[in-house]
Design a protein around this motif. Structure first.
Motif, PDB file in Angstrom:
ATOM      1  N   SER A 194      35.922  41.406  39.311  1.00 43.17           N
ATOM      2  CA  SER A 194      34.832  41.560  40.273  1.00 43.17           C
ATOM      3  C   SER A 194      35.249  42.507  41.386  1.00 43.17           C
ATOM      4  O   SER A 194      36.435  42.620  41.718  1.00 43.17           O
ATOM      5  CB  SER A 194      34.428  40.202  40.845  1.00 43.17           C
ATOM      6  N   PHE A 195      34.261  43.211  41.902  1.00 42.35           N
ATOM      7  CA  PHE A 195      34.471  44.129  43.032  1.00 42.35           C
ATOM      8  C   PHE A 195      33.678  43.592  44.203  1.00 42.35           C
ATOM      9  O   PHE A 195      32.518  43.195  44.050  1.00 42.35           O
ATOM     10  CB  PHE A 195      33.957  45.530  42.709  1.00 42.35           C
ATOM     11  N   ILE A 209      29.961  43.264  42.511  1.00 44.42           N
ATOM     12  CA  ILE A 209      29.862  43.589  41.087  1.00 44.42           C
ATOM     13  C   ILE A 209      30.670  42.516  40.370  1.00 44.42           C
ATOM     14  O   ILE A 209      31.790  42.220  40.782  1.00 44.42           O
ATOM     15  CB  ILE A 209      30.477  44.976  40.785  1.00 44.42           C
ATOM     16  N   GLU A 210      30.087  41.939  39.321  1.00 46.75           N
ATOM     17  CA  GLU A 210      30.803  40.890  38.602  1.00 46.75           C
ATOM     18  C   GLU A 210      30.734  41.163  37.118  1.00 46.75           C
ATOM     19  O   GLU A 210      29.666  41.073  36.512  1.00 46.75           O
ATOM     20  CB  GLU A 210      30.161  39.538  38.929  1.00 46.75           C
ATOM     21  N   LYS A 231      39.257  42.281  42.080  1.00 43.60           N
ATOM     22  CA  LYS A 231      40.007  41.100  41.640  1.00 43.60           C
ATOM     23  C   LYS A 231      39.872  41.028  40.126  1.00 43.60           C
ATOM     24  O   LYS A 231      38.756  40.925  39.601  1.00 43.60           O
ATOM     25  CB  LYS A 231      39.408  39.841  42.285  1.00 43.60           C
TER      26      LYS A 231
END
Lengths: 95, 105
Positions: A50-51, A43-44, A81
């Motif tokens: 992001s994941f 995911i961004e 992050k």
């Protein structure tokens, strides 16, 4: 802030929508994020972060109660992050 | 495929019935409210997904990896994410079914 407080804040931002729409929007967003991570997709979110998944190799663990050794299988764990904007804003206060 | 804000807006349009403009704004507002709370020092607990928490780190010694030169890493406040048990379980279950190719951050 809790999930229901987030729903209330979003409902206030969109006076033309009913509370139910904000509630369903939060559920839809979180379900989609869960679903993507659960199938190994990243995911961004620009400006947020992001994941992704991190690999944890198999290891020999111990049952803390009995002390017996148990094989812990390899697994993936979710990782976040923070993006630049979030990092900067969180760090700015209190400096 | 990587999930982005545009994908989330499409889902709000299709599944919630927001118009395209509202859907885009809603996604932006969702992450802005989370950023706002964290910026104000408030942790964010999204039940079923996970918690975003703040940690204050004191100054520590660091090193320029290229030159080897020692430089202090300044004190800072950072965000950490802890996935809920539900999210962790969903991720583990899928891996148990079929080993997957995972894109790293």
């Amino acid at each position: 802030m809790t999930r229901s407080e987030l729903i209330d804040l979003l409902a206030q931002r969109f006076p033309q929508l009913v509370l139910k729409d904000a509630e369903l929007s939060v559920k839809t967003i979180l379900d989609a994020m869960t679903e993507n991570l659960a199938t190994g997709e990243r995911i961004e979110i620009r400006g947020f972060g992001s994941f992704s998944l991190n690999y944890r190799p198999p290891r020999l663990g111990r049952n803390p109660k009995t002390g017996t050794k148990v094989q812990v299988p390899a697994k993936y764990v979710p990782h976040f992050k923070a993006g630049k904007e979030l990092r900067d804003r969180v760090d700015a206060i209190g400096q | 495929m990587t999930l982005t804000k545009a994908d989330l807006a499409d889902l709000l349009f299709e599944q919630v019935g927001l118009n395209k403009r509202e859907a885009k704004d809603m996604v932006e507002a969702f992450f802005e409210e989370v950023r706002n709370a964290l910026e104000q020092g408030d942790s964010v607990k999204l039940s079923g997904f996970g918690n975003f928490e703040l940690r204050t780190k004191s100054e520590r010694p660091g090193r320029n990896p290229k030159t080897g030169e020692e430089i202090p890493i300044s004190a800072r406040r950072v965000v950490t994410f802890h996935a809920s048990q539900k999210l962790k379980t969903r991720v583990e279950e899928h891996y148990a079914e079929q080993p997957m190719q995972v894109a790293q951050a």
